[in-house]
Design a protein around this motif. Sequence first.
Motif, PDB file in Angstrom:
ATOM      1  N   ILE A  74       0.824  -1.212   0.000  1.00 42.71           N
ATOM      2  CA  ILE A  74       0.000   0.000   0.000  1.00 42.71           C
ATOM      3  C   ILE A  74       0.860   1.265   0.000  1.00 42.71           C
ATOM      4  CG2 ILE A  74      -1.712   1.316   1.308  1.00 42.71           C
ATOM      5  CD1 ILE A  74      -2.865  -1.376   2.229  1.00 42.71           C
ATOM      6  N   LEU A  75       1.836   1.326   0.908  1.00 38.52           N
ATOM      7  CA  LEU A  75       2.674   2.524   0.978  1.00 38.52           C
ATOM      8  C   LEU A  75       3.536   2.668  -0.281  1.00 38.52           C
ATOM      9  CD1 LEU A  75       3.826   2.405   4.715  1.00 38.52           C
ATOM     10  CD2 LEU A  75       2.013   3.798   3.697  1.00 38.52           C
ATOM     11  N   GLY A  76       4.136   1.560  -0.710  1.00 38.83           N
ATOM     12  CA  GLY A  76       4.964   1.617  -1.911  1.00 38.83           C
ATOM     13  C   GLY A  76       4.157   1.920  -3.148  1.00 38.83           C
ATOM     14  N   GLY A  77       2.967   1.291  -3.256  1.00 34.69           N
ATOM     15  CA  GLY A  77       2.125   1.532  -4.422  1.00 34.69           C
ATOM     16  C   GLY A  77       1.680   2.981  -4.518  1.00 34.69           C
ATOM     17  N   ARG A  78       1.314   3.566  -3.381  1.00 33.79           N
ATOM     18  CA  ARG A  78       0.858   4.961  -3.404  1.00 33.79           C
ATOM     19  C   ARG A  78       2.009   5.927  -3.671  1.00 33.79           C
ATOM     20  NH1 ARG A  78      -3.311   7.910  -4.921  1.00 33.79           N
ATOM     21  NH2 ARG A  78      -3.624   9.783  -3.657  1.00 33.79           N
ATOM     22  N   LEU A  79       3.122   5.734  -2.966  1.00 39.95           N
ATOM     23  CA  LEU A  79       4.265   6.630  -3.175  1.00 39.95           C
ATOM     24  C   LEU A  79       4.825   6.483  -4.585  1.00 39.95           C
ATOM     25  CD1 LEU A  79       6.103   6.331   0.266  1.00 39.95           C
ATOM     26  CD2 LEU A  79       4.750   8.254  -0.595  1.00 39.95           C
ATOM     27  N   MET A  95      -1.736  17.263   0.628  1.00 43.63           N
ATOM     28  CA  MET A  95      -2.736  16.641   1.482  1.00 43.63           C
ATOM     29  C   MET A  95      -3.479  15.508   0.764  1.00 43.63           C
ATOM     30  SD  MET A  95      -2.311  18.081   4.309  1.00 43.63           S
ATOM     31  CE  MET A  95      -3.719  17.469   5.213  1.00 43.63           C
ATOM     32  N   GLN A  96      -3.356  15.449  -0.563  1.00 46.34           N
ATOM     33  CA  GLN A  96      -4.007  14.391  -1.340  1.00 46.34           C
ATOM     34  C   GLN A  96      -3.175  13.110  -1.417  1.00 46.34           C
ATOM     35  OE1 GLN A  96      -7.154  14.307  -2.778  1.00 46.34           O
ATOM     36  NE2 GLN A  96      -7.371  16.099  -1.449  1.00 46.34           N
ATOM     37  N   ILE A  97      -1.928  13.160  -0.971  1.00 48.95           N
ATOM     38  CA  ILE A  97      -1.060  11.981  -1.073  1.00 48.95           C
ATOM     39  C   ILE A  97      -1.633  10.776  -0.331  1.00 48.95           C
ATOM     40  CG2 ILE A  97       1.209  11.046  -0.450  1.00 48.95           C
ATOM     41  CD1 ILE A  97       2.413  13.769  -1.103  1.00 48.95           C
ATOM     42  N   GLY A 113       8.105  -1.374  -2.649  1.00 52.12           N
ATOM     43  CA  GLY A 113       7.715  -1.334  -1.239  1.00 52.12           C
ATOM     44  C   GLY A 113       7.712  -2.718  -0.612  1.00 52.12           C
ATOM     45  N   THR A 114       7.259  -3.713  -1.385  1.00 57.26           N
ATOM     46  CA  THR A 114       7.252  -5.085  -0.873  1.00 57.26           C
ATOM     47  C   THR A 114       8.667  -5.623  -0.731  1.00 57.26           C
ATOM     48  OG1 THR A 114       5.134  -5.424  -1.986  1.00 57.26           O
ATOM     49  CG2 THR A 114       6.282  -7.389  -1.218  1.00 57.26           C
ATOM     50  N   VAL A 115       9.542  -5.287  -1.679  1.00 59.04           N
ATOM     51  CA  VAL A 115      10.949  -5.699  -1.575  1.00 59.04           C
ATOM     52  C   VAL A 115      11.572  -5.123  -0.305  1.00 59.04           C
ATOM     53  CG1 VAL A 115      13.242  -5.403  -2.603  1.00 59.04           C
ATOM     54  CG2 VAL A 115      11.312  -6.083  -4.034  1.00 59.04           C
TER      55      VAL A 115
END
Length: 274
Positions: A74-79, A95-97, A113-115
């Motif tokens: 989730i964090l890696g996909g969004r960033l 603020m939309q990040i 992110g998963t790696v």
Amino acid sequence: MPLYVLPFPMIDPVIFEIGPFALRWYALAYIVGIVLAWRYMRSLVLNERLWDTRPRPTPLHLDDFVVWGTLGIILGGRLGYVLFYNPAYYLANPMQIPAVWSGGMSFHGGFLGTVAAMTLFAYTRKLSLWRLFDLAAAAAPIGLFFGRIANFINSELWGRPSDVAWAIVFPTGGPEARHPSQLYEAALEGILLFLVIRLLTHRFQTLKSPGFTAGAFACGYGLTRTFVELYRVPDEQIGYLSGFLTMGMLLSLPMVLAGAALMIWSKRRVAQAA
């Protein structure tokens, strides 16, 4: 415009709402994909026939890892989406990040992110990183399949205009009939890649060659994603980088090269140890 086109199945992206809470197909796809991938990884580590005598993660390790992996996705996909696909917009609207519910996830960001999550988890638990990579690679196509089906339901990431018999007029894609590129990706990145890796792990027992299965996934995903990019419309804010080259192709090329190199390295390592 082709003479016949397939009707778009008008499925509400929101499954149900209770007050301010809304369950969307996109969120459900992530939940189902992660749970099924976790269960599949557990089944792999319990299959003694697939492994050699070297230590591997246990089912309890995988129970702990599922939280780490979810955060990495989730964090890696969004960033990844913010940095790779629309940095100017999010720089102007920081603020939309965190607003994942509004759409915008990058597979390549989720992959990185998963790696990172696997690297930290393997280090803290003193596990073989290659073993963990291989397990995640074998299960990853499950999540990809459900994610692409959710893209289709959301009428997003559709393909280029086409006159093929299975072209679809998407509600958000204008009047042109288009390639259902989300379904192409679900079939290739999800079903086909899962079956190929399943053949490698169960028929050719590649889990006995640490790193090979992970390399096969990276290379296979990069090739299938690059192929589908030929039929998919790139993100509007980026467009084509040069000629037919898209950001998806550019980000997939290192995966193909790294995956091929990893498979070669893995086989050589096993041969030298024999």
